[in-house]
Design a protein around this motif. Structure first.
Motif, PDB file in Angstrom:
ATOM      1  N   LEU A  54       0.855  -1.184   0.000  1.00 32.83           N
ATOM      2  CA  LEU A  54       0.000   0.000   0.000  1.00 32.83           C
ATOM      3  C   LEU A  54       0.889   1.232   0.000  1.00 32.83           C
ATOM      4  O   LEU A  54       2.058   1.177   0.382  1.00 32.83           O
ATOM      5  CB  LEU A  54      -0.877   0.009   1.245  1.00 32.83           C
TER       6      LEU A  54
ATOM      7  N   LEU B  93      -5.562   1.057  12.243  1.00 35.89           N
ATOM      8  CA  LEU B  93      -4.646  -0.051  11.990  1.00 35.89           C
ATOM      9  C   LEU B  93      -3.241   0.300  12.466  1.00 35.89           C
ATOM     10  O   LEU B  93      -2.486  -0.554  12.918  1.00 35.89           O
ATOM     11  CB  LEU B  93      -4.617  -0.385  10.499  1.00 35.89           C
ATOM     12  N   PHE B  94      -2.918   1.585  12.350  1.00 36.50           N
ATOM     13  CA  PHE B  94      -1.606   2.036  12.778  1.00 36.50           C
ATOM     14  C   PHE B  94      -1.428   1.873  14.272  1.00 36.50           C
ATOM     15  O   PHE B  94      -0.408   1.410  14.763  1.00 36.50           O
ATOM     16  CB  PHE B  94      -1.411   3.498  12.377  1.00 36.50           C
TER      17      PHE B  94
ATOM     18  N   ARG C 215      10.649   4.277  -3.754  1.00 33.65           N
ATOM     19  CA  ARG C 215       9.614   4.908  -2.929  1.00 33.65           C
ATOM     20  C   ARG C 215       9.309   4.099  -1.681  1.00 33.65           C
ATOM     21  O   ARG C 215       9.309   2.872  -1.718  1.00 33.65           O
ATOM     22  CB  ARG C 215       8.328   5.075  -3.757  1.00 33.65           C
TER      23      ARG C 215
ATOM     24  N   THR D  86       6.989   2.576   1.280  1.00 31.20           N
ATOM     25  CA  THR D  86       5.658   1.980   1.196  1.00 31.20           C
ATOM     26  C   THR D  86       5.054   1.887   2.590  1.00 31.20           C
ATOM     27  O   THR D  86       5.738   2.110   3.593  1.00 31.20           O
ATOM     28  CB  THR D  86       5.737   0.559   0.616  1.00 31.20           C
ATOM     29  N   LEU D  87       3.813   1.537   2.612  1.00 31.68           N
ATOM     30  CA  LEU D  87       3.118   1.352   3.874  1.00 31.68           C
ATOM     31  C   LEU D  87       3.006  -0.151   4.119  1.00 31.68           C
ATOM     32  O   LEU D  87       2.564  -0.890   3.247  1.00 31.68           O
ATOM     33  CB  LEU D  87       1.719   1.970   3.767  1.00 31.68           C
TER      34      LEU D  87
ATOM     35  N   LEU E 191       1.493  -3.531   5.646  1.00 33.12           N
ATOM     36  CA  LEU E 191       0.163  -3.986   6.018  1.00 33.12           C
ATOM     37  C   LEU E 191       0.272  -5.440   6.435  1.00 33.12           C
ATOM     38  O   LEU E 191       0.816  -6.258   5.710  1.00 33.12           O
ATOM     39  CB  LEU E 191      -0.793  -3.865   4.825  1.00 33.12           C
TER      40      LEU E 191
ATOM     41  N   SER F  54      -3.018  -4.712  10.902  1.00 30.70           N
ATOM     42  CA  SER F  54      -2.290  -3.505  11.290  1.00 30.70           C
ATOM     43  C   SER F  54      -1.585  -2.867  10.105  1.00 30.70           C
ATOM     44  O   SER F  54      -1.304  -3.518   9.116  1.00 30.70           O
ATOM     45  CB  SER F  54      -1.261  -3.824  12.378  1.00 30.70           C
ATOM     46  N   ASN F  55      -1.348  -1.575  10.253  1.00 27.79           N
ATOM     47  CA  ASN F  55      -0.518  -0.811   9.327  1.00 27.79           C
ATOM     48  C   ASN F  55       0.772  -0.484  10.037  1.00 27.79           C
ATOM     49  O   ASN F  55       0.776  -0.288  11.252  1.00 27.79           O
ATOM     50  CB  ASN F  55      -1.171   0.543   9.005  1.00 27.79           C
ATOM     51  N   PHE F  56       1.852  -0.438   9.309  1.00 24.77           N
ATOM     52  CA  PHE F  56       3.091   0.024   9.935  1.00 24.77           C
ATOM     53  C   PHE F  56       3.964   0.666   8.873  1.00 24.77           C
ATOM     54  O   PHE F  56       3.733   0.487   7.676  1.00 24.77           O
ATOM     55  CB  PHE F  56       3.816  -1.131  10.629  1.00 24.77           C
ATOM     56  N   VAL F  57       4.921   1.419   9.356  1.00 22.06           N
ATOM     57  CA  VAL F  57       5.849   2.047   8.417  1.00 22.06           C
ATOM     58  C   VAL F  57       6.824   0.957   7.982  1.00 22.06           C
ATOM     59  O   VAL F  57       7.441   0.302   8.814  1.00 22.06           O
ATOM     60  CB  VAL F  57       6.616   3.198   9.104  1.00 22.06           C
TER      61      VAL F  57
ATOM     62  N   ASN G 272      10.025  -0.949   7.023  1.00 20.44           N
ATOM     63  CA  ASN G 272      11.368  -0.699   7.521  1.00 20.44           C
ATOM     64  C   ASN G 272      12.352  -0.294   6.446  1.00 20.44           C
ATOM     65  O   ASN G 272      13.483   0.063   6.709  1.00 20.44           O
ATOM     66  CB  ASN G 272      11.888  -1.934   8.254  1.00 20.44           C
TER      67      ASN G 272
ATOM     68  N   TYR H 216      13.838   3.550  10.286  1.00 25.38           N
ATOM     69  CA  TYR H 216      13.940   2.526   9.243  1.00 25.38           C
ATOM     70  C   TYR H 216      15.127   1.651   9.572  1.00 25.38           C
ATOM     71  O   TYR H 216      16.013   2.037  10.322  1.00 25.38           O
ATOM     72  CB  TYR H 216      14.166   3.179   7.876  1.00 25.38           C
TER      73      TYR H 216
END
Lengths: 132, 1087
Positions: free
Chosen positions: A41, A50-51, B721, B723-724, B726, B741-744, B746, B800
């Motif tokens: 995404l 979700l975060f 780029r 990404t997010l 998931l 969950s969403n996370f940044v 790495n 990161y």
């Protein structure tokens, strides 16, 4: 012989124009910007709920990954070594460190955009972690 | 995809136009031919074409001067041609002076051709351009079909092994169908691919190894050039240097393997129509270690059902009952009987089956069962190939069929492949040539998994067929002990049941790849005026690769609940190539040849994956039979568009200047960085023509060449780029609710990412000496890469953990030598020597910023890794070492063992110092005998196999296993000379097997007899009354003998195996299993 020449000329025209068009089409339509991955995404789809789930889950992971060592050095759990000198190497805490900073506190344009959209109830929590 | 749809419409229009005109054309041309026939008196002339010593020249061309009328000589140099009286016949053959003769009244004309000192060999260079070899300013090596056909291996990569200087080819395992690593002129990219580009009949051919698992989880994926049938290949040209490959753009940066198949080759066959049929039968056997036969399982001469083989002597006259402790039952003759291993198994449920339970009370003979040898089988390879070719003056048509069935020596391993190919081309009288090839390949590959064996189980998530087999204690009766319970569980000799029975693995654990592949091209070219030609080639290569990896429930390694993974891959490559070529003699002395063109390549890769765990009904490998499923997918899309130009000027046909350039744009980098221009050029100077006075009996031909070329690597897709992340199933709460969950992610995207650059300077000398008897090609090259695309670790505090950057410079300097020598050549007897030599030295000159080193291979159970270290060759191996004091003496701990360092240090360089191949062929009348020797000097390797097999006592390296040892060194505590004794078993286990890493590093120097073959051509006189034109019988043996001279001889380790598979790791060997030795027979006939 004249006929052959004409034929040659005609087919030359046809072939060369086709080839030219083909080349041009190839030039025009070859998409040269395929940089967004279809496999993940983008930040636009980030969901604050979700975060927060991920922050909560990771905080649990973090707690677990440091408490085990804590129990070991206090001899609540078996410490493989068994001497303090050889029980741990220098990279032992890399994983919890990385969990803390690269997952829980991870600060990026993604998180700031979420902070802008996040609902009030968790705004304060978010701001202390992610947003400056 | 839309663009391809459009372009294919244009191809259709083009074809249609040609078709409409063809009718008219056919009428016209047949009318003309009729006219020609009636005008002149025709006659048939026959004869034989020989060389100066009377050896027939097959394939020589016999042409009526000024016409298209021509034939080629057959296998015995015979020809027959219809010509008109008074015309001139021109007879020519590569490497010989052209002979002309006016046809008189005689109907026969036998010709003896003189060898030509100016070798006018024509070679295929980049983009299929044919050039005289004298005009080329870089090194190109051609391998002809004779050296590719009827080989014991069906993998074209392995067939090429040792045939070309500077091309280093290693097998991943001895499993039939496993991946093959090809590296040309050394490793230059640290984390990017170092594998060469394959071009088949002028269009790109995907040769990736789609490893679906990290190698340590089950290294088995095939390299996709496995889909090529070596028997259907006419010739292979290897373009090594960048001055040779500039026109291929970034894809040619690691060298190019140009394959011309029989269906894509215009080469005229001896007869108008020829059918070739060949049938092979080979047997493959594993090259096993030389196991000792005296001692069985145990430790310190005491019997036990251990992993280790340090038990008592098998001979009851030597061993004592006390050595068997409570296990001892009785002694009959010279054999001791002990309690049955089944009686010792802790888990009662494993031994509840009546037939297994019955064993518990039986006595078990303590003897040498030679289980490893009995576990493997004799592999069988059948290969059939049929080729039909019809050639005319204006074109050809070819059909080929190939079938290979290769049952490996490893139980459960099988490779099957079917190849069908059709191709043809026709040149019309109006200057249009059209043609194409269409190939279908179906490859079916099955094997048990091979995870990284660490000498004590496996590392990684899968099982390994070799992991425990190779060091099976001599007293374990693998082939007769039960291996599976009635409910499907694995059972073996260990009380804790902690080793997965290898026979259970064979029956229940399987990795497979099933590939259907279609590839080929359509091509059109048009001669606009005499010297101006325009051509268009459209290439396609589409395959589906169905991967499965599954293990029934009840195993010990991997997921014990049973697991099943399916991965469906679709890979598509489309390639357009338009080029305009022009050649013109500007004046008497100066000639010009120019090519300009454009090319577009599109690569689309897509995979869908389902992983299931927790099998329900035992033995059913279908996703519905598993409780848990998780799916994932991966897609990647890349377009590369290039324009190129290539100009060659020649002066007096002895000085050639070539200038070339290409501009590439790739879709996977940001717009600012996605375009790159790379120039190249070369000069060839034929000294013997410029100064004919230097020619002598000693020196017949000498050419100097200088080349410079550039290329780039655009890296893999989607790294610019962020990404997010998931995770759709991040957590399962108490109520069983799935929480996503969403996370940044790495990985930090790097929008500044640029292509990595490679440049190379090459000089060389080609010579023919001693009346053309000795040919030498020497090249020296200096290759430099910079802006290497590398993954760099970021401090976690940045949020990161890694990003892809441009960093680092690596250089490789090397020398290559190819030579051939014909010391004896008479009508009956010929001796031919071919050989090559290659040496290179790589150097990491710079890494990112202040970074001086990093590793780019995974760490497996603390074993050695490859590193990029500034000032060192690329890939040096670092591992733990023996701790030493200031004066270099080893430190010994209180128990008498080496103190192991806590830090890793450099312990070896995996790059061989030099490699050489030498092949000899002796021919006498209809017989010929050939053999090839290979030598590798140096190149360090970590060998878990050698360490484990020696250390666990299944081999006898010449030590006294009942003796004691004192390690050389000083006590860690007081610095006094070490006097602490350790046993031989401790030495093997704690020092050799699992001690400091440096002990398990060996020098890889190896001498090898890589091939022996005996050929017999059935004489023509025997075949006269049959339909058979020629009949050839060949016996071949490959990898018959090798010896890694600096490794323990008993290990019999094959240094040409790389357990890390296809990639950039070098010299890191886990328990990969034995390599194959193959022998067999081939019969080939032409009709």
């Amino acid at each position: 012989m004249k006929k052959i020449f004409n034929l040659k000329k005609t087919s030359f025209k046809i072939v060369s124009s086709c080839l030219l068009m083909l080349t041009l089409i190839a030039c025009e339509t070859f998409e040269l910007e395929l940089v967004d991955t279809p496999n993940s995404l983008t930040s636009a789809s980030a969901d604050p709920d979700l975060f927060l789930s991920s922050i909560q889950i990771s905080t649990g992971d973090f707690f677990e990954s440091v408490t085990e060592e804590g129990m070991e050095v206090t001899r609540i759990l078996h410490m493989f070594g068994p001497l303090y000198r050889n029980a741990y190497n220098s990279t032992q805490l890399n994983t919890p460190w990385s969990t803390a900073y690269a997952t829980i506190f991870a600060r990026s344009n993604v998180t700031s955009s979420i902070c802008n959209r996040i609902h009030d109830s968790v705004r304060s929590f978010c701001s202390c972690i992610n947003c400056s | 995809m839309l663009i391809f749809h459009k372009s294919s419409i244009f191809v259709e229009i083009l074809l249609l136009t040609i078709f409409i005109h063809m009718k008219k054309l056919l009428l016209l041309s047949s009318a003309m031919m009729l006219f020609a026939f009636t005008a002149m008196a025709q006659k048939t002339v026959t004869g034989v074409v020989l060389d100066a010593s009377g050896v027939p020249l097959p394939g020589a061309s016999v042409v009526e001067q000024g016409t298209n009328n021509g034939v080629s000589t057959d296998f015995d140099g015979n020809y027959s041609i219809e010509v008109s009286e008074g015309s001139v016949l021109e007879i020519s053959f590569i490497g010989y002076q052209t002979f002309e003769s006016t046809i008189g009244e005689s109907d026969s004309l036998n010709i003896s051709l003189e060898e030509d000192n100016q070798l006018e060999e024509v070679v295929i260079t980049a983009l299929g351009v044919k050039r005289e070899s004298r005009s080329i300013g870089y090194s190109v090596k051609t391998v002809t079909g004779d050296n590719l056909e009827q080989k014991t291996e069906g993998d074209i990569g392995r067939v090429l092994q040792g045939q070309v200087a500077g091309v280093n080819i290693t097998n991943s395992t001895g499993i039939s169908g496993s991946g093959t690593n090809i590296v040309i002129r050394g490793y230059t990219s640290i984390t990017g691919s170092n594998q060469p580009l394959f071009i088949v009949d002028g269009v790109p051919f995907d040769s990736s190894t789609n490893s679906q698992e990290a190698f340590f989880d089950g290294n088995t994926a095939s390299s996709r050039f496995l889909d090529l049938d070596p028997n259907s290949i006419e010739s292979i040209n290897v373009l090594k240097g960048l001055s040779a490959t500039t026109l291929y753009g970034q894809q040619g940066r690691n060298g190019v393997i140009l394959v011309t198949t029989k269906s894509g080759s215009r080469k005229i066959s001896a007869k108008g129509f020829e059918t070739t049929v060949s049938q092979s039968y080979f047997q493959s056997t594993p090259n096993l270690p030389d196991y000792q036969t005296e001692y069985g399982g145990g430790f310190h001469q005491e019997f036990g059902f251990y992993y280790s083989n340090g038990g008592p002597n098998f001979d009851a006259r030597i061993s004592q009952p006390s050595q068997f402790g409570a296990f001892y039952r009785e002694t009959l003759g010279n054999t001791v009987y002990v309690q049955h291993p089944i009686s010792k198994i802790n888990d009662a449920s494993l031994v509840s089956d009546p037939d297994i339970a019955a064993l518990a009370s039986q006595n078990y003979a303590y003897k040498n069962y030679d289980s490893v040898k009995n576990f493997f089988r004799t592999g069988i390879v059948h290969t059939t190939s049929v080729n039909m070719k019809k050639t005319t003056e204006s074109g050809f048509m070819n059909l080929s069929f190939g079938r290979t069935s290769d049952e490996g020596f490893t139980p459960g391993n099988k490779l099957g492949r079917t190849n069908i190919s059709i191709g043809g081309s026709e040149k019309l009288e109006n200057g249009i040539t059209f043609g194409g090839t269409m190939n279908f390949a179906q490859t079916n590959y099955k094997t048990p998994p091979v995870s990284a064996g660490t000498g004590s189980g496996v590392s990684g998530s899968g099982a390994s067929i070799f992991g425990h087999v190779m060091f099976t204690p001599k007293s374990v009766d693998l082939m007769n002990l039960p291996y599976q319970t009635s409910d499907g569980r694995s059972i073996y000799y260990r009380s804790g049941n902690d080793i997965q029975n290898p026979r259970w693995t064979v029956d229940n654990s399987k990795v497979s790849q099933f590939v259907n592949r279609v590839y080929g091209n359509v091509n059109l070219s048009y001669e606009i005026i005499d010297d101006l030609n325009v051509s268009y080639v459209y290439g396609f290569d589409v395959y589906t690769e169905q991967n499965t990896n599954g293990q029934n429930k009840g195993g010990v390694d991997g997921d014990v609940t049973g697991s099943y993974q399916t991965i469906d891959v679709v890979n598509q490559v489309y390639d357009h190539n338009v080029k305009l070529s022009y050649s013109k003699a500007i004046n008497d002395k100066i000639g010009f040849q120019g090519i300009i063109g454009a090319t577009g390549r599109r690569n689309v890769y897509s995979q869908n994956q389902v992983n299931s765990t927790q099998q329900l009904a035992f033995g059913v490998m279908k996703h519905f039979n598993f409780v848990n499923q998780a799916g994932s997918s991966f897609d990647s899309e890349q377009n590369i568009y290039g324009v190129f130009a290539d100009f060659t000027f020649d002066y007096n046909n002895y000085l050639f200047l070539n200038l070339q350039g290409r501009n590439d744009q790739a879709s996977n980098l940001e717009k600012e960085n996605n375009s790159l221009f790379y120039p190249g050029g070369s000069i060839a100077f034929v000294a013997t023509d410029a100064f004919p006075q230097i020619k002598s009996d000693l020196l017949s031909y000498a050419k100097f060449r200088i080349g410079y070329g550039n290329s780039a690597g655009f890296g893999s897709t989607y790294r610019t780029r962020s990404t997010l992340g998931l995770s759709s199933r991040a957590f399962l709460d108490r109520g069983g609710n799935v929480i996503p969950s969403n996370f940044v992610s790495n990985t930090l995207g790097n929008s500044e990412l640029k292509p990595e650059k490679v440049s190379e300077f090459e000089i060389g000398l080609d010579m023919r000496l001693l009346n053309n008897k000795l040919g030498l090609n020497i090249s020296l090259f200096d290759r430099n890469t910079q802006n290497l695309i590398t993954s760099r670790t970021l401090p976690a505090a940045s949020g990161y953990t890694n990003m892809t950057i441009n960093a680092g410079k690596v250089s490789v300097q090397g020398v290559e030598l190819d030579f051939n020598y014909r010391p004896i050549k008479t009508a009956d007897f010929k001796w031919q020597i071919d050989g090559n030599f290659y040496a290179d030295e790589s150097l990491v000159e710079e890494l990112q910023g202040s970074t001086t080193e990093f590793t780019y291979t995974s760490i497996i159970g603390g074993r050695p890794q490859n590193f990029a270290i500034v000032g060192q060759p690329l890939g040096v191996i670092k591992s733990t070492t023996i701790e030493r004091n200031a004066s270099g003496e080893a430190l010994i701990d209180a128990d008498g063992f080496y103190v192991e360092s806590t830090e890793q240090s450099i312990v070896g360089d995996p790059n061989p110092d030099w490699v050489s191949n030498l092949s000899n062929t002796f021919s006498y009348k209809d017989f010929s005998l050939g053999f090839t020797l290979q030598y590798r000097h140096g190149g360090d390797l970590f060998s878990q196999t050698a360490a484990t097999l020696v250390g666990r006592g299944v081999l006898n390296p010449g030590t006294n296993r009942e003796g004691v040892y004192v390690l050389d060194g000083v006590n860690e505590s007081d610095g006094a000379v070490n006097t602490t004794q350790i046993t031989a078993i401790n030495y093997g286990f704690d020092v050799f097997s699992f001690g400091p890493g440096e002990i398990q590093i060996f020098d890889g120097t190896t001498i090898r007899l890589s091939e022996v073959n005996l050929n017999y051509n059935v004489p023509k006189s025997f075949l006269e009354k049959t339909a058979i034109g020629s009949l050839n019988i060949r016996l071949t043996g490959s990898n018959l003998f090798y010896r890694a001279v600096n490794m323990p001889e008993v290990v019999n380790f094959d240094t040409n195996m790389m357990s890390t598979g296809v990639g950039n790791a070098q010299g890191i060997g886990f328990i990969t299993g034995p390599s194959a030795r193959r022998v067999g027979i081939t019969v080939k006939a032409t009709f």
